[in-house]
Structures are given as C-alpha cells and as structure tokens.
Design an enzyme around this catalytic site. Sequence first.
Site, PDB file in Angstrom:
ATOM      1  N   TYR A 118       0.827  -1.214   0.000  1.00 25.70           N
ATOM      2  CA  TYR A 118       0.000   0.000   0.000  1.00 25.70           C
ATOM      3  C   TYR A 118       0.859   1.261   0.000  1.00 25.70           C
ATOM      4  O   TYR A 118       1.896   1.312   0.668  1.00 25.70           O
ATOM      5  CB  TYR A 118      -0.905   0.040   1.243  1.00 25.70           C
ATOM      6  CG  TYR A 118      -1.794   1.257   1.219  1.00 25.70           C
ATOM      7  CD1 TYR A 118      -2.916   1.278   0.415  1.00 25.70           C
ATOM      8  CD2 TYR A 118      -1.468   2.403   1.934  1.00 25.70           C
ATOM      9  CE1 TYR A 118      -3.715   2.415   0.333  1.00 25.70           C
ATOM     10  CE2 TYR A 118      -2.256   3.538   1.866  1.00 25.70           C
ATOM     11  CZ  TYR A 118      -3.380   3.536   1.062  1.00 25.70           C
ATOM     12  OH  TYR A 118      -4.150   4.661   0.984  1.00 25.70           O
ATOM     13  N   TRP A 120       1.148   5.622  -1.825  1.00 25.96           N
ATOM     14  CA  TRP A 120       0.778   6.584  -2.858  1.00 25.96           C
ATOM     15  C   TRP A 120       1.759   6.652  -4.021  1.00 25.96           C
ATOM     16  O   TRP A 120       1.477   7.304  -5.020  1.00 25.96           O
ATOM     17  CB  TRP A 120       0.577   7.957  -2.224  1.00 25.96           C
ATOM     18  CG  TRP A 120      -0.872   8.216  -1.955  1.00 25.96           C
ATOM     19  CD1 TRP A 120      -1.703   7.461  -1.175  1.00 25.96           C
ATOM     20  CD2 TRP A 120      -1.664   9.286  -2.492  1.00 25.96           C
ATOM     21  NE1 TRP A 120      -2.962   8.009  -1.194  1.00 25.96           N
ATOM     22  CE2 TRP A 120      -2.966   9.124  -1.975  1.00 25.96           C
ATOM     23  CE3 TRP A 120      -1.398  10.364  -3.322  1.00 25.96           C
ATOM     24  CZ2 TRP A 120      -4.015  10.006  -2.291  1.00 25.96           C
ATOM     25  CZ3 TRP A 120      -2.431  11.247  -3.626  1.00 25.96           C
ATOM     26  CH2 TRP A 120      -3.726  11.058  -3.121  1.00 25.96           C
TER      27      TRP A 120
HETATM   28  N1  LIG Z   1      -2.493   8.392  12.264  1.00 29.14           N
HETATM   29  C1  LIG Z   1      -2.829   8.485  10.979  1.00 29.14           C
HETATM   30  N2  LIG Z   1      -2.204   7.714  10.051  1.00 29.14           N
HETATM   31  C2  LIG Z   1      -2.548   7.807   8.755  1.00 29.14           C
HETATM   32  C3  LIG Z   1      -3.540   8.710   8.325  1.00 29.14           C
HETATM   33  C4  LIG Z   1      -4.192   9.507   9.317  1.00 29.14           C
HETATM   34  O1  LIG Z   1      -5.087  10.304   9.014  1.00 29.14           O
HETATM   35  N3  LIG Z   1      -3.783   9.381  10.618  1.00 29.14           N
HETATM   36  N4  LIG Z   1      -3.855   8.810   6.992  1.00 29.14           N
HETATM   37  C5  LIG Z   1      -3.660   7.603   6.206  1.00 29.14           C
HETATM   38  C6  LIG Z   1      -3.848   7.815   4.771  1.00 29.14           C
HETATM   39  S1  LIG Z   1      -5.339   8.502   4.283  1.00 29.14           S
HETATM   40  C7  LIG Z   1      -2.950   7.407   3.836  1.00 29.14           C
HETATM   41  S2  LIG Z   1      -3.389   7.465   2.172  1.00 29.14           S
HETATM   42  C8  LIG Z   1      -1.651   6.829   4.217  1.00 29.14           C
HETATM   43  C9  LIG Z   1      -0.509   7.249   3.261  1.00 29.14           C
HETATM   44  O2  LIG Z   1       0.562   6.415   3.432  1.00 29.14           O
HETATM   45  P1  LIG Z   1       1.623   6.160   2.255  1.00 29.14           P
HETATM   46  O3  LIG Z   1       0.951   6.282   0.926  1.00 29.14           O
HETATM   47  O4  LIG Z   1       2.338   4.899   2.542  1.00 29.14           O
HETATM   48  O5  LIG Z   1       2.585   7.390   2.468  1.00 29.14           O
HETATM   49  P2  LIG Z   1       3.636   8.075   1.481  1.00 29.14           P
HETATM   50  O6  LIG Z   1       4.516   8.904   2.333  1.00 29.14           O
HETATM   51  O7  LIG Z   1       2.928   8.745   0.358  1.00 29.14           O
HETATM   52  O8  LIG Z   1       4.482   6.839   0.953  1.00 29.14           O
HETATM   53  C10 LIG Z   1       4.862   6.702  -0.359  1.00 29.14           C
HETATM   54  C11 LIG Z   1       6.275   6.146  -0.387  1.00 29.14           C
HETATM   55  O9  LIG Z   1       6.570   5.781  -1.730  1.00 29.14           O
HETATM   56  C12 LIG Z   1       7.866   6.218  -2.069  1.00 29.14           C
HETATM   57  N5  LIG Z   1       7.878   6.419  -3.532  1.00 29.14           N
HETATM   58  C13 LIG Z   1       7.427   7.473  -4.235  1.00 29.14           C
HETATM   59  N6  LIG Z   1       7.633   7.280  -5.541  1.00 29.14           N
HETATM   60  C14 LIG Z   1       8.201   6.064  -5.677  1.00 29.14           C
HETATM   61  C15 LIG Z   1       8.637   5.304  -6.800  1.00 29.14           C
HETATM   62  O10 LIG Z   1       8.529   5.700  -7.947  1.00 29.14           O
HETATM   63  N7  LIG Z   1       9.157   4.066  -6.556  1.00 29.14           N
HETATM   64  C16 LIG Z   1       9.271   3.566  -5.292  1.00 29.14           C
HETATM   65  N8  LIG Z   1       9.775   2.339  -5.154  1.00 29.14           N
HETATM   66  N9  LIG Z   1       8.904   4.286  -4.213  1.00 29.14           N
HETATM   67  C17 LIG Z   1       8.364   5.506  -4.407  1.00 29.14           C
HETATM   68  C18 LIG Z   1       8.072   7.489  -1.280  1.00 29.14           C
HETATM   69  O11 LIG Z   1       9.461   7.752  -1.104  1.00 29.14           O
HETATM   70  C19 LIG Z   1       7.333   7.165   0.014  1.00 29.14           C
HETATM   71  O12 LIG Z   1       8.194   6.612   0.976  1.00 29.14           O
HETATM   72  O13 LIG Z   1      -1.341   7.207   5.556  1.00 29.14           O
HETATM   73  C20 LIG Z   1      -2.361   6.847   6.477  1.00 29.14           C
HETATM   74  N10 LIG Z   1      -1.904   7.022   7.839  1.00 29.14           N
HETATM   75  N1  LIG Z   2      -1.450  18.455   2.192  1.00 28.67           N
HETATM   76  C1  LIG Z   2      -1.914  17.194   2.183  1.00 28.67           C
HETATM   77  N2  LIG Z   2      -3.110  16.933   1.596  1.00 28.67           N
HETATM   78  C2  LIG Z   2      -3.603  15.674   1.600  1.00 28.67           C
HETATM   79  C3  LIG Z   2      -2.876  14.586   2.143  1.00 28.67           C
HETATM   80  C4  LIG Z   2      -1.612  14.891   2.751  1.00 28.67           C
HETATM   81  O1  LIG Z   2      -0.906  14.000   3.268  1.00 28.67           O
HETATM   82  N3  LIG Z   2      -1.165  16.185   2.750  1.00 28.67           N
HETATM   83  N4  LIG Z   2      -3.381  13.312   2.069  1.00 28.67           N
HETATM   84  C5  LIG Z   2      -4.430  13.055   1.090  1.00 28.67           C
HETATM   85  C6  LIG Z   2      -5.113  11.795   1.368  1.00 28.67           C
HETATM   86  S1  LIG Z   2      -4.350  10.346   0.913  1.00 28.67           S
HETATM   87  C7  LIG Z   2      -6.352  11.737   1.896  1.00 28.67           C
HETATM   88  S2  LIG Z   2      -7.105  10.228   2.109  1.00 28.67           S
HETATM   89  C8  LIG Z   2      -7.088  12.947   2.289  1.00 28.67           C
HETATM   90  C9  LIG Z   2      -7.623  12.770   3.706  1.00 28.67           C
HETATM   91  O2  LIG Z   2      -8.673  13.599   3.955  1.00 28.67           O
HETATM   92  P1  LIG Z   2      -9.184  13.704   5.456  1.00 28.67           P
HETATM   93  O3  LIG Z   2      -9.127  12.379   6.095  1.00 28.67           O
HETATM   94  O4  LIG Z   2     -10.507  14.354   5.456  1.00 28.67           O
HETATM   95  O5  LIG Z   2      -8.074  14.673   6.053  1.00 28.67           O
HETATM   96  P2  LIG Z   2      -7.573  14.964   7.537  1.00 28.67           P
HETATM   97  O6  LIG Z   2      -6.726  16.181   7.437  1.00 28.67           O
HETATM   98  O7  LIG Z   2      -6.942  13.766   8.115  1.00 28.67           O
HETATM   99  O8  LIG Z   2      -8.880  15.278   8.338  1.00 28.67           O
HETATM  100  C10 LIG Z   2      -9.674  16.412   8.042  1.00 28.67           C
HETATM  101  C11 LIG Z   2     -10.137  17.049   9.315  1.00 28.67           C
HETATM  102  O9  LIG Z   2     -11.091  16.265   9.987  1.00 28.67           O
HETATM  103  C12 LIG Z   2     -11.178  16.760  11.314  1.00 28.67           C
HETATM  104  N5  LIG Z   2     -11.650  15.700  12.194  1.00 28.67           N
HETATM  105  C13 LIG Z   2     -10.926  14.741  12.781  1.00 28.67           C
HETATM  106  N6  LIG Z   2     -11.713  13.948  13.530  1.00 28.67           N
HETATM  107  C14 LIG Z   2     -12.969  14.439  13.425  1.00 28.67           C
HETATM  108  C15 LIG Z   2     -14.234  14.057  13.971  1.00 28.67           C
HETATM  109  O10 LIG Z   2     -14.370  13.073  14.710  1.00 28.67           O
HETATM  110  N7  LIG Z   2     -15.297  14.797  13.626  1.00 28.67           N
HETATM  111  C16 LIG Z   2     -15.195  15.880  12.809  1.00 28.67           C
HETATM  112  N8  LIG Z   2     -16.323  16.547  12.520  1.00 28.67           N
HETATM  113  N9  LIG Z   2     -14.020  16.268  12.295  1.00 28.67           N
HETATM  114  C17 LIG Z   2     -12.924  15.553  12.584  1.00 28.67           C
HETATM  115  C18 LIG Z   2      -9.792  17.218  11.683  1.00 28.67           C
HETATM  116  O11 LIG Z   2      -9.855  18.489  12.294  1.00 28.67           O
HETATM  117  C19 LIG Z   2      -9.055  17.208  10.357  1.00 28.67           C
HETATM  118  O12 LIG Z   2      -8.307  18.379  10.121  1.00 28.67           O
HETATM  119  O13 LIG Z   2      -6.231  14.082   2.265  1.00 28.67           O
HETATM  120  C20 LIG Z   2      -5.457  14.172   1.072  1.00 28.67           C
HETATM  121  N10 LIG Z   2      -4.815  15.465   1.028  1.00 28.67           N
HETATM  122 MO   LIG Z   3      -5.467   8.608   1.956  1.00 27.27          MO
END
Ligand SMILES: Nc1nc2c(c(=O)[nH]1)N[C@H]1C(S)=C(S)[C@@H](COP(=O)(O)OP(=O)(O)OC[C@H]3O[C@@H](n4cnc5c(=O)[nH]c(N)nc54)[C@H](O)[C@@H]3O)O[C@H]1N2
Ligand SMILES: Nc1nc2c(c(=O)[nH]1)N[C@H]1C(S)=C(S)[C@@H](COP(=O)(O)OP(=O)(O)OC[C@H]3O[C@@H](n4cnc5c(=O)[nH]c(N)nc54)[C@H](O)[C@@H]3O)O[C@H]1N2
Ligand SMILES: [Mo]
Length: 770
Positions: A118, A120
């Site tokens: 998993y 991005w």
């Molecule tokens: N506590 C908490 N944890 C969360 C979340 C949260 O809200 N709270 N949000 C979650 C969400 S929504 C998401 S989507 C995940 C994201 O989690 P990830 O998608 O695992 O996070 P990234 O840092 O985007 O990791 C991408 C990795 O791919 C590598 N990479 C980029 N390009 C390439 C390439 O071309 N080749 C190879 N081999 N590697 C490459 C980058 O160096 C990086 O280390 O995190 C989740 N974790």
């Molecule tokens: N700059 C930046 N943008 C991103 C990403 C990133 O890593 N960096 N990640 C991308 C990815 S993979 C995803 S999936 C999306 C994630 O999109 P989201 O999951 O929606 O993003 P978050 O910033 O984790 O959360 C949004 C807000 O929800 C609020 N929140 C938390 N818990 C609660 C709750 O119980 N109730 C309510 N009402 N609000 C709550 C928090 O204040 C938080 O700032 O963002 C995407 N966009």
């Molecule tokens: Mo995500």
Amino acid sequence: MHMQQVKETTPIMQPHSAHWGAFSARWDGHELDVRPHPADPDPNPIIDNLRDALRHPIRIARPMVRRGWLENGPGPDPRRGHDDYVEMDWSEVLDRLAAELRRVQQAHGCEAIFGGSYGWSSAGRFHHAQSQVHRFLNTALGGYVRSVNTYSAGAAAPLLPHVIGPMEQVARQNVTLEQLAEHTEVVLSFGGMALKNSRVASGGVSRHTERRAMETAARRGCRFINVSPLRSDLPPEIHAEWIAPVPMTDTAMMLGLVHQLWADGSLDRGYIDRCCDGWDTFEDYLTGRSDGVAKDCAWAARICDVPAQQLVDLARSLVGKRVLVTVSHSLQRAEHGEQPVWMGAVLAAALGQLGLPGGGYNYALGTLAHYGRRNNATPVAPLPQGSNGVKAFIPVARITDMLLNPGQPFDYDGQRMNYPHIRLAYWAGGNPFHHHQDLRRLADAFRTLDTFVINESVWTATARHADIVLPTTLTLERDDIGATATDPLVIAMKRVAEPYGESRDDYAIFSDLAERLGRREAFTEGLGAREWLSRLYEHTRRGLEKMQLPAPTFEEFWERGELQIPQLPDDGGILRAFRDDPENAPLPTPSGKVQISSPHVAAFGYADCPGHPAWLAPRHAPTAEHPLWLVANQPYTKLHSQLDFGRYSMDNKRQGREICHLHPDTAAARGIREGDIVRLHNELGAVLASAHLNPDMRKDVVQLPTGAWYDPRPDAVHGVVCVHGNPNIVVRDLGTSSLGQGCAGQISTVQVERFDAPLPPIRAFDPPLI
Ligand SMILES: Nc1nc2c(c(=O)[nH]1)N[C@H]1C(S)=C(S)[C@@H](COP(=O)(O)OP(=O)(O)OC[C@H]3O[C@@H](n4cnc5c(=O)[nH]c(N)nc54)[C@H](O)[C@@H]3O)O[C@H]1N2
Ligand SMILES: Nc1nc2c(c(=O)[nH]1)N[C@H]1C(S)=C(S)[C@@H](COP(=O)(O)OP(=O)(O)OC[C@H]3O[C@@H](n4cnc5c(=O)[nH]c(N)nc54)[C@H](O)[C@@H]3O)O[C@H]1N2
Ligand SMILES: [Mo]
C-alpha cells in the site's frame, strides 16, 4: 566533475507532475527550479519540497542488504530496525533476491508472499511503483496476498455499496465544485473541506479550483458550516460558521438533527417514500421505540458537547434549503467509522436533497482534488497488472494483525476469513512506518518475516526495517505520463535529471528480476519503458479518434508536453438519475434504493456495525490518565511522509520537530508556552513536538499531523519515544468495525506535558550505518 554537471543539466523548463500539481522544472546540477503550471490559479506550495530532493544525503545510492540477513540468511530477526547495511552490486543482489523469491514460492507457495504494498507512489501512471510490483508478482511468480481498500476510506469503501453505491460514484461522480459554486445554499461539512487536503490528487491535478469554487459560493450567499474540532478545516475567506463537537460524536449530532426534522414534521416524506428503503426500522431507533432512548437534540447535546438549542436551530434552518452534506474521510478513519458515513446519507435523504444540483450528499468532497470534478471522456490506461493466482487478501490496515496472527480468523464485510502465513513481504511505493498505527507493534510484526524487501529512493523508517533495499529513481529522473480520471490535462512528465547514484526505475528492477525467474518476456511483453508510455497513451489517442476529435500521436503529445482531453457533462451521476427516474435508474444497492437500513448488514450480526446507522460510543475515549483527544490528521506541508526532508516541510518545523497545536488554556494548565517542546504520550509510547498555541480549536483536543519520519529512541518511562513528531507511535491499531476493518488512525487519546530534558538530535534524515 564539470562534465558530469553538464550532462546533468536540463537547459529548459520541462513539464512534469506530482500528486500536488502539474509544474515544470529545470535542474542545473545543483539547484532545481520548480514552477507551477501557468494555468493553475492556486498552486500547492508542496511542490517546493522537490527543490532539495534530488541529491539529498538521505537518498539511497546503491543496493543494500541488512547485515543480519546477509550473515544468518532469511528468518525472523529482532535486529530489523536497528541493524547496519552492506552495499552490494546490482547483479549479486538481484541474484540473491530472485533465489529467495523462488525459495519462498517453492517451500510455502505464493500465499506466503505479501505484495499489498500500500502507498501513494508517484503521479506517473507507468512508473507507478505499486502497479509495477503487483504486475511483477503476478507475471513472474503467479500471485501474492493482496490488500483491499485504502487507509483513506477503509470503512466507507465497503459500507457505501450497501447504502448508496460504489464509493467511486458517491465521492467522485456526484456533486461537483461547479454545482457547489452555482447552486448550494448550505454546505454542512463534517470534518471540513480543508484546502491543505483538497489540493492533492492521486495522479496529479493541473488546476487547483477548490478555493475559488468555495469563494464563489460564499459571495453568492451560500452558508458554510464547519463541523470540526479545528476551525481551520474550512478556509477563512468563506467566513464559515464553526461547530466543534467532541471528536467521533458526529453520528450522534446527525441523529439529533434528523430527530428534530422528524419531531417538527419536516422530513421530506415524498423523497423517503419514493427513493428510500428501511426508514421505519431506523425511525424505531431514532425515536427510541426500539431501545427506549429518543435520539433528540437534548440527547445529542450531552454526547457532542454542543448546546441542544443550537442543534434545534440548525436542523430547522436546513429545511427548504439546497443543502449539501459532506463527510470527510477523517470521520470514518476512526472506530465505528462506518456510522457517520451512513448517517450523513440519511441526513441528506431526510432533507430530500439527494440528487439535486449542488445538493444532497457527497462523501469526502473537499478531501482530495480529484473529487468534485467532471470525468474525462476518455481515460488514460493504467498499467495492466496481470492476474493474481492467490485468493487470500486482507483489509489493508490489518497488516500487523496478519503478520502476528497467522492462521487466525477475522471478520470482514460479512465474511469470516483466516490470516495467511506470510514469510516474505515486498514493498514498492509506500511507507508503512508512515501510514500504519502503533508503530512499535508494526516493527515487531515485520521482525517475524523471513525476508522483507523494499524498492525506495530514500532511507525511510520502512527501508531501515527491510532486509533488501533496492534504490529507485525519483519521479524527476524518468519519463512518464501524469493523469487522473477527473483532470482534463494529460502531462508528458519529462526526465529532468540523471538518476542518483546507481538508482534504477522500478520497471528496470522488476524486468531484471523477472529475467532471473525466467519470466522477463511475461513481465515486459518485450517493451522498453518508452514503448510502454506510448502503449498506455495509445488508449487515449484511440478514444479521441473514436470521438472524432484531434488525436495527436504519442510523439506529437510528447513534443507538446501536454494534452487537453474533453470531459463528460456535469450530470449529477447515479443519484441524479435515480431521483429523476427511480424505476428505470435504480441505485446499485441490494434494494435499488437508498438504504436507510440494510437487512444485509443486519444479517452480518455485528455489534459494532448494526443494520442501520447508530450511535456507538468509542472504546477509547479520554480518561484521567489520557485526558486529551489527539487528532492525527494530514499535514499541510507535505503529502504524507513524502519529501519530509524538503524545503517547505523543513521550513515549517521548529527545532527540527513537527508542530502540534493545542488550545492556550490547555497549554497554560500544563505550563506550556508557544514553542516549547512537548511530549505526547499514552500506553503505547511517546512523541515529541513543538507546541503552537491555537485558540481556534476545542480545549480537549491536541492536533499533531502525520508525516514526520519516525525517529524512535528507547525511553525509560514510555518504552519508546519518537523524537521527531510521528503521531503513529501513540495511535492505536484498531479496525473501524467487523464490517470495514478500516484504519482508525485519525484519533487517539493522550496526555501532554512540557519536555524539559536535553533535546535529542534528529537522526531520521541520516542514513543508517553502512
Ligand atoms: N495516524 C494516521 N495515520 C494515517 C492517516 C491519518 O489520518 N492518521 N492517513 C492515512 C492515509 S489517508 C494514507 S493514504 C496513508 C498514506 O501512506 P503512504 O501512501 O504509505 O505514504 P507516502 O509517504 O505517500 O508513501 C509513499 C512512499 O513511496 C515512495 N515512492 C514514491 N515514488 C516512488 C517510486 O517511484 N518508486 C518507489 N519504489 N517508491 C516511491 C516514497 O518515497 C514514500 O516513501 O497514511 C495513512 N496514515
Ligand atoms: N497536504 C496534504 N493533503 C492531503 C494529504 C496529505 O498528506 N497532505 N493526504 C491526502 C489523502 S491520501 C487523503 S485520504 C485525504 C484525507 O482527507 P481527510 O481524512 O478528510 O483529512 P484529515 O486532514 O486527516 O482530516 C480532516 C479534518 O477532519 C477533522 N476531524 C478529525 N476527527 C474528526 C471528527 O471526529 N469529527 C469531525 N467533525 N471532524 C474531525 C480534523 O480536524 C481534520 O483536520 O487528504 C489528502 N490530502
Ligand atoms: Mo489517503
């Protein structure tokens, strides 16, 4: 030296793209010049993280093998995570890896190989690492244990098909930002629509239009209501109202609102009768006929900590208005995360708004830039992944559970399954030490493997736990095609710099590995990278031709640097079609209607996800010991952990630490001042961060974004402390429910205190011992 610099120079700005936007770049061997696409009205500053990336010392220059693995061979090893590494040349490391893949396949079958991988990856559609590793494992070995769903929407994706339809359609092909700008009168946004989030799109985006769309609506008089613990979840420009319920209580608040509509006789009975199923069962619960508890606003007020009268007034103010309800991904990245997703749909149905222009329910609108836009008329082809001979899978966030409990049963979406016994895991394009929770337990889980392999360009914490580390190029070091299904520009992503050190493209690595397994042809189909780009592009070209539109050849597209493709009309998707003609355009749910309650879900018999939306108190709420909610949300200075060492990310740290927000009163009660280093801790461990005092948040909340690279040190009191600011050391590893088993990482509970001891140095950006 001079020669090499000349060779590395790109004389002109070249088009390229990343998840955070289309841009152009030029590299002179020392500095990267990066400029956003000229048509982008609101570029994402995250592109600045690329400036320092190409030759940063944290890059991996040569293939590496962990010393313990080299000396003792494959097998569980407690040294993973604190071992040193030995450099190896490509041909030897690939020989050893191919032999190990073959050993595991022959001794244990492909059911012992976890290839979920998993993450991005990068925006290019061909060098998309996750697709590459999947294709490799399928074509060269015959398959792998995969993962389903995402960390983004682990509860919503399996739930929504029971209720409205596939998440794709409910999040992506529903209410557009154009409709919002033109038609919506009230945006009731649970979790907000933070611009930091909505300016990121998987595959890239050429124009960031979210801010403008919201401003246009606000100028027209649209009312925005931000329901969130943080005021900053809607942009200040639109002067939103702010309601801050206790985290994880949104479902109770929505129940209170719907109860008020019921009590006032203002439910849209016409819509409910015509388009919904299972209202009566739900109404028994709502009114308390089934459990003796009326879910009225007074009841909700006690749970949410929002005055009852405010909820009554809010419910009444929605009636007769064009209301758009949004529920951000964050609400469902929590225990019982299925409930607010379902209840948001019920609220919009009760108001009769589903399917109206600018009205209804758009799950997750405003969380990502590829939502709320029109769809392209002709898609760009993804890399075909071949077919997977292994049936076993896990819901993606059950990785640690799987590794620690081989053979044990688990529930998922009405099925009872068993965790496979994994011996080898292969990661490319993801960072589990970013994305997963309870990192100490995750590290233990990886220590059970025989072999852990990663393709990475930088020494992430995940790479530091791997046995074989294969250095890959950064996106700027290769040609690719950038595209997403809802952005009209396809970008010719051109190579800007030479590969760093001996790093290679994932495609080249997998081609040579496939060769050693006798499967090169199956993996490559005899094509080089450039030929693959041309083949993927051909799909788009033919689509254009079929529509009798100008259809440039690949060479013409490459020469121009981008291609505009036509988009489909903004037609409101399945919810509009269903509203207009429920008989002939049924929803893709079991009953063909909006399922206010679901006999299917009820039949699963899950106490943690009953047959209609319900208020279920979380198991982990604040206690005397851990009195504060931790919101561990997305960082505004980077995408996840990517380029955490980049300029924009580093400039926004203090004393090298990530910044955490807390209310001035909460800080004062603990003797914490602006800029103090604080320690957040609970039973799992501790994390250091720099405190920022922010009055625009709930007093019982502390916010620390994800993204800081994990930098663990042993700690006498807390076991382990991340000295850099990765919140996942103190976030519990829970499934959302037996239905989704999604990531519940958004929220945790902690205590916070001032940290007065000498500040440990950051080592996350120093390579391990080689
Ligand atoms: N506590 C908490 N944890 C969360 C979340 C949260 O809200 N709270 N949000 C979650 C969400 S929504 C998401 S989507 C995940 C994201 O989690 P990830 O998608 O695992 O996070 P990234 O840092 O985007 O990791 C991408 C990795 O791919 C590598 N990479 C980029 N390009 C390439 C390439 O071309 N080749 C190879 N081999 N590697 C490459 C980058 O160096 C990086 O280390 O995190 C989740 N974790
Ligand atoms: N700059 C930046 N943008 C991103 C990403 C990133 O890593 N960096 N990640 C991308 C990815 S993979 C995803 S999936 C999306 C994630 O999109 P989201 O999951 O929606 O993003 P978050 O910033 O984790 O959360 C949004 C807000 O929800 C609020 N929140 C938390 N818990 C609660 C709750 O119980 N109730 C309510 N009402 N609000 C709550 C928090 O204040 C938080 O700032 O963002 C995407 N966009
Ligand atoms: Mo995500």
